[in-house]
Design a protein around this motif. Structure first.
Motif, short mmCIF file in Angstrom:
data_model
loop_
_atom_site.label_atom_id
_atom_site.label_comp_id
_atom_site.label_asym_id
_atom_site.label_seq_id
_atom_site.Cartn_x
_atom_site.Cartn_y
_atom_site.Cartn_z
N PHE A 272 11.00 14.29 -32.46
CA PHE A 272 10.57 14.24 -31.06
C PHE A 272 9.42 15.20 -30.80
CE2 PHE A 272 14.70 16.66 -30.37
CZ PHE A 272 14.18 17.88 -29.94
N GLY A 273 9.26 16.22 -31.63
CA GLY A 273 8.08 17.08 -31.53
C GLY A 273 6.82 16.34 -31.94
N THR A 274 6.93 15.48 -32.92
CA THR A 274 5.78 14.68 -33.35
C THR A 274 5.43 13.63 -32.29
OG1 THR A 274 6.39 15.07 -35.65
CG2 THR A 274 4.88 13.24 -35.22
N VAL A 275 6.45 13.06 -31.65
CA VAL A 275 6.19 12.14 -30.54
C VAL A 275 5.49 12.90 -29.41
CG1 VAL A 275 7.24 10.64 -28.79
CG2 VAL A 275 8.10 10.60 -31.15
N ASP A 276 5.89 14.14 -29.18
CA ASP A 276 5.24 14.97 -28.16
C ASP A 276 3.76 15.19 -28.52
OD1 ASP A 276 5.13 16.49 -25.80
OD2 ASP A 276 5.68 18.33 -26.86
N GLU A 277 3.47 15.41 -29.79
CA GLU A 277 2.07 15.52 -30.23
C GLU A 277 1.30 14.25 -29.88
OE1 GLU A 277 1.27 16.68 -34.34
OE2 GLU A 277 3.25 17.62 -34.37
N ALA A 278 1.92 13.11 -30.14
CA ALA A 278 1.29 11.82 -29.83
C ALA A 278 1.03 11.69 -28.34
CB ALA A 278 2.15 10.66 -30.32
N THR A 279 1.98 12.14 -27.53
CA THR A 279 1.83 12.08 -26.08
C THR A 279 0.63 12.93 -25.64
OG1 THR A 279 4.20 11.76 -25.84
CG2 THR A 279 3.03 12.44 -23.89
N SER A 280 0.48 14.10 -26.24
CA SER A 280 -0.66 14.96 -25.90
C SER A 280 -1.98 14.36 -26.36
CB SER A 280 -0.47 16.35 -26.52
OG SER A 280 0.64 16.99 -25.92
N ALA A 281 -1.98 13.76 -27.55
CA ALA A 281 -3.20 13.10 -28.03
C ALA A 281 -3.56 11.93 -27.11
CB ALA A 281 -3.02 12.62 -29.48
N LEU A 282 -2.55 11.21 -26.64
CA LEU A 282 -2.82 10.13 -25.68
C LEU A 282 -3.37 10.70 -24.38
CD1 LEU A 282 0.31 7.89 -26.32
CD2 LEU A 282 -2.09 7.24 -26.70
N GLY A 283 -2.88 11.88 -23.98
CA GLY A 283 -3.42 12.53 -22.79
C GLY A 283 -4.88 12.87 -22.95
N LEU A 284 -5.27 13.31 -24.14
CA LEU A 284 -6.68 13.56 -24.41
C LEU A 284 -7.48 12.27 -24.27
CD1 LEU A 284 -9.02 15.36 -25.42
CD2 LEU A 284 -8.31 14.79 -27.75
N ALA A 285 -6.97 11.20 -24.84
CA ALA A 285 -7.65 9.90 -24.74
C ALA A 285 -7.77 9.46 -23.29
CB ALA A 285 -6.90 8.85 -25.56
N ARG A 286 -6.70 9.66 -22.53
CA ARG A 286 -6.72 9.28 -21.10
C ARG A 286 -7.76 10.09 -20.34
NH1 ARG A 286 -3.30 10.84 -16.74
NH2 ARG A 286 -1.94 11.94 -18.20
N ALA A 287 -7.89 11.36 -20.69
CA ALA A 287 -8.85 12.23 -20.01
C ALA A 287 -10.30 11.89 -20.34
CB ALA A 287 -8.58 13.69 -20.37
N THR A 288 -10.53 11.19 -21.44
CA THR A 288 -11.90 10.86 -21.83
C THR A 288 -12.43 9.57 -21.22
OG1 THR A 288 -11.30 9.58 -23.81
CG2 THR A 288 -11.57 11.98 -24.09
N THR A 289 -11.55 8.79 -20.60
CA THR A 289 -12.00 7.49 -20.11
C THR A 289 -12.09 7.46 -18.59
OG1 THR A 289 -11.59 5.10 -20.19
CG2 THR A 289 -9.65 6.50 -20.03
N ASN A 290 -13.00 6.63 -18.11
CA ASN A 290 -13.11 6.36 -16.69
C ASN A 290 -12.56 4.97 -16.35
OD1 ASN A 290 -14.33 8.83 -16.00
ND2 ASN A 290 -16.29 8.07 -16.74
N ASP A 291 -12.13 4.24 -17.37
CA ASP A 291 -11.64 2.88 -17.18
C ASP A 291 -10.22 2.93 -16.60
OD1 ASP A 291 -10.27 0.36 -17.75
OD2 ASP A 291 -11.98 -0.14 -19.04
N PRO A 292 -10.03 2.44 -15.38
CA PRO A 292 -8.71 2.51 -14.75
C PRO A 292 -7.62 1.78 -15.54
CG PRO A 292 -10.37 1.76 -13.17
CD PRO A 292 -11.04 1.83 -14.51
N ARG A 293 -7.98 0.67 -16.16
CA ARG A 293 -6.98 -0.09 -16.93
C ARG A 293 -6.51 0.71 -18.13
NH1 ARG A 293 -7.79 -6.00 -19.71
NH2 ARG A 293 -5.60 -6.36 -20.16
N VAL A 294 -7.44 1.33 -18.83
CA VAL A 294 -7.09 2.14 -20.00
C VAL A 294 -6.23 3.32 -19.57
CG1 VAL A 294 -8.03 3.58 -21.87
CG2 VAL A 294 -9.13 1.40 -21.29
N LYS A 295 -6.63 3.98 -18.49
CA LYS A 295 -5.84 5.11 -17.97
C LYS A 295 -4.41 4.66 -17.65
CE LYS A 295 -9.31 8.14 -15.86
NZ LYS A 295 -8.98 9.37 -16.56
N GLU A 296 -4.27 3.51 -17.01
CA GLU A 296 -2.96 3.00 -16.62
C GLU A 296 -2.09 2.69 -17.84
OE1 GLU A 296 -1.09 -1.03 -14.65
OE2 GLU A 296 -3.09 -0.42 -14.00
N VAL A 297 -2.66 2.03 -18.82
CA VAL A 297 -1.91 1.70 -20.04
C VAL A 297 -1.44 2.98 -20.73
CG1 VAL A 297 -2.09 0.73 -22.38
CG2 VAL A 297 -2.98 -0.56 -20.42
N ILE A 298 -2.35 3.93 -20.89
CA ILE A 298 -1.98 5.17 -21.58
C ILE A 298 -0.91 5.92 -20.80
CG2 ILE A 298 -2.81 7.43 -22.35
CD1 ILE A 298 -5.52 6.09 -22.94
#
Length: 183
Positions: free
Chosen positions: A32-58
Motif C-alpha cells: 500500500f506504500g507503493t500504491v501511495d507512491e503511484a497516487t502521488s505520481a498521479l497527483g504530479l501528472a494532474r498538476a501538470t495538465t490544464n485539460d479538465p477531462r484528464v484532471k477528472e480521470v486522474i
C-alpha cells in the motif's frame, strides 16, 4: 489541527486497520506504500495538465486508489467490518474510460519512450509505479494474504488506462503546439 507525528512508528512497526501492528517492511505496508507512491505520481501528472477531462480521470483514480490502499491495510479479521473492497465494477469503469480515450487517440504498435511531454512523462512514471504495486499485490494474492483478485485486476487495468491517458495527453499537447492556420 491534525496531529501529523504520532511516534507510534518509531520502533519500526505500523498499524493496519484494526488492532494489528506489523513491521514497516511487511508485504502489506510495502504494497500500500507503493500504491501511495503511484497516487502521488498521479497527483504530479494532474498538476501538470490544464485539460479538465484528464484532471477528472486522474482525480477519480486517486480516490479509488485510497479505497484500494484501505483494503490492502485491512487484515482478514476486519475485512467485512471495514467494507473496503475493490469490485469488478471498479475494474469495468477503468475499462470503459480506456475505451473512450482510445476512440480519440491512435495507440502505436511499438514501444513508447516516455518524455514527449511533461504530462505524458508524469503519467508514464505513475504507470510504472502502478505496475510495481501490481506485482506486489499479486504476491499478496498468491501467498493468501489478500483474497480479492479484483485488486490485481484493478491495478492491471489501471496501468493500461494510464498508458492510454499518457498517449492522449501527448497527442493533445502536440496539437496545442502546432501552428494554427494563417500563422
Amino acid at each position: 489541527m491534525a496531529k501529523v507525528t504520532t511516534g507510534t512508528g518509531d520502533t519500526g512497526y505500523t498499524g493496519l486497520l484494526g488492532e494489528q501492528r506489523v513491521p514497516k517492511y511487511d508485504p502489506r505496508p510495502e504494497t500500500f506504500g507503493t500504491v501511495d507512491e503511484a497516487t502521488s505520481a498521479l497527483g504530479l501528472a494532474r498538476a501538470t495538465t490544464n485539460d479538465p477531462r484528464v484532471k477528472e480521470v486522474i482525480y477519480h483514480v486517486q480516490q479509488e486508489l485510497y479505497l484500494l490502499m484501505g483494503e490492502l491495510a485491512t487484515p482478514p479479521e476486519n475485512y467485512e467490518a471495514m467494507g473496503l473492497r475493490i469490485t469488478s465494477e471498479h475494474v469495468q469503469s477503468l475499462e470503459n474510460i480506456e475505451e473512450e480515450l482510445k476512440l480519440e487517440v491512435n495507440i502505436p504498435n511499438k514501444f513508447i519512450i516516455p518524455g514527449d511531454s511533461i504530462g505524458g512523462a508524469a503519467l508514464d512514471l505513475a504507470r510504472t509505479i502502478i505496475r510495481r504495486s501490481e506485482r506486489m499485490a499479486v504476491k499478496l494474492l498468491h501467498d493468501g494474504v489478500i483474497q480479492n483478485g479484483e485488486v490485481v485486476r484493478y491495478l492491471n487495468r489501471l496501468s493500461d488506462l494510464i498508458f492510454v491517458l499518457a498517449r492522449y495527453v501527448e497527442v493533445k499537447s502536440s496539437l496545442a503546439q502546432r501552428p494554427q492556420e494563417g500563422e
